[in-house]
Design an enzyme around this catalytic site. Structure first.
Site, PDB file in Angstrom:
ATOM      1  CG  ASP A 175      -3.927   4.045   6.949  1.00  0.00           C
ATOM      2  OD1 ASP A 175      -3.955   3.864   8.181  1.00  0.00           O
ATOM      3  OD2 ASP A 175      -4.731   4.787   6.352  1.00  0.00           O
ATOM      4  CG  ASP A 189      -2.530  -1.079 -17.576  1.00  0.00           C
ATOM      5  OD1 ASP A 189      -2.322  -1.441 -18.751  1.00  0.00           O
ATOM      6  OD2 ASP A 189      -2.353   0.082 -17.183  1.00  0.00           O
ATOM      7  CD  GLN A 201      -3.623  -8.660 -10.967  1.00  0.00           C
ATOM      8  OE1 GLN A 201      -2.731  -9.473 -11.194  1.00  0.00           O
ATOM      9  NE2 GLN A 201      -4.249  -8.015 -11.942  1.00  0.00           N
TER      10      GLN A 201
END
Length: 296
Positions: A182, A78, A251
């Protein structure tokens, strides 16, 4: 072969067991059926493709696949699929995934059945599914500093210092809340089975036209995931960001400063994913998430 496709691009995942043999099988299959084959140059440099298989193929940069191809096949997991999807979204070129990785929500065709599953697709017998993408812009001092797109999610997250961050969220210019946490995941339906799911977000069926806002470890337990239409514009004002970042599909990322604004909306082009005619969305969920199986 009488096919709606003529130029097929192939992207391979480096450092994958048996990737050369899988690529060899696919390239040979496509050549035998008269297709013009385009190969991602990175895969060749990384040794994913046998040298003899490059003969008669066009070698291009991944960013050029959408320009030359009318279908792109991804050999990988993926993660590889996500990286290719962002590159070809501009051209609205369809994509199909062959699983060389692990989970395979997006790359669903098993490599051992690759040619059997691909043949009907190349003959025009397939299911086409459109997935929305995210387009984000970072506004700094009133000017657009960075832009990015994502298929799964855009994630505002704390940096290496480990401190909570504080930010305000607006939807269509309406104030929603101030949050200390967070971070925040803005997820598409495609991304709802990824980081969003791990953070407690809902699973959204792939064709749904919606985003979810999913807090990451919020200080207030009443901060819960919110689903909104994908026609909405989301704005995040970072008030105390420290060394926060915005990540896209896990990414790529953009560093964030205090008082930066991140605007998020639906990208103008959907991603068109092709599936074999026996594809079933909920069957995929059952298989990948191990629903209804005896685990012990």
């Amino acid at each position: 072969m009488n096919s709606p496709f003529h130029n097929i691009g192939i992207v391979t995942r480096p450092n994958t067991p048996d990737i050369q043999d899988t690529a060899h099988t696919l390239i040979t299959f496509l050549k035998q059926h008269g297709f013009t084959v385009y190969l991602d140059e990175v895969g060749i440099k990384e040794g994913c493709i046998y040298t003899q298989d490059t003969v008669g193929c066009h070698i291009v940069n991944k960013t050029e696949l959408g320009q030359y191809c009318d279908l792109v096949a991804v050999l990988g997991g993926d993660g590889t699929f996500l990286s290719v999807a962002r590159e070809i979204a501009l051209r609205a070129v369809p994509i199909i995934g062959i699983n060389q990785g692990h989970l395979g929500f997006l790359t669903q065709i098993p490599r051992e059945y690759m040619t059997d599953k691909l043949l009907p697709v190349l003959e025009g017998k397939y299911l086409a599914e459109e997935r929305i993408l995210i387009e984000a812009a970072l506004i700094r001092e009133g000017k657009t500093a960075e832009r990015a797109i994502a298929l799964n999610d855009a994630v505002l997250s704390r940096g290496g210092a480990g401190q909570m961050i504080e930010f305000e969220v607006f939807v269509n210019r309406e104030f929603v809340y101030t949050q200390r946490s967070d971070g925040l995941i803005v997820s598409t339906p495609t991304g709802s089975t990824a980081y969003s799911l791990a953070a407690g977000g809902p699973i959204m069926q792939a064709g749904l036209h919606a985003f979810t806002l999913v807090p990451i470890c919020p200080q207030s337990m009443t901060n819960r995931p919110i689903a909104i239409p994908d026609t909405s514009e989301i704005e995040i004002l970072v008030t105390q960001g420290g060394d926060a970042r915005v990540h896209f599909d896990g990414q790529t990322h953009i560093d964030v400063q205090n008082l930066d604004r991140i605007t998020i909306r639906r990208y103008r082009n959907p991603l068109r994913i092709l599936h074999p005619t026996d594809y079933q969305y909920f069957k995929t969920l059952r298989q990948k998430l191990h629903w209804g199986e005896q685990l012990v």
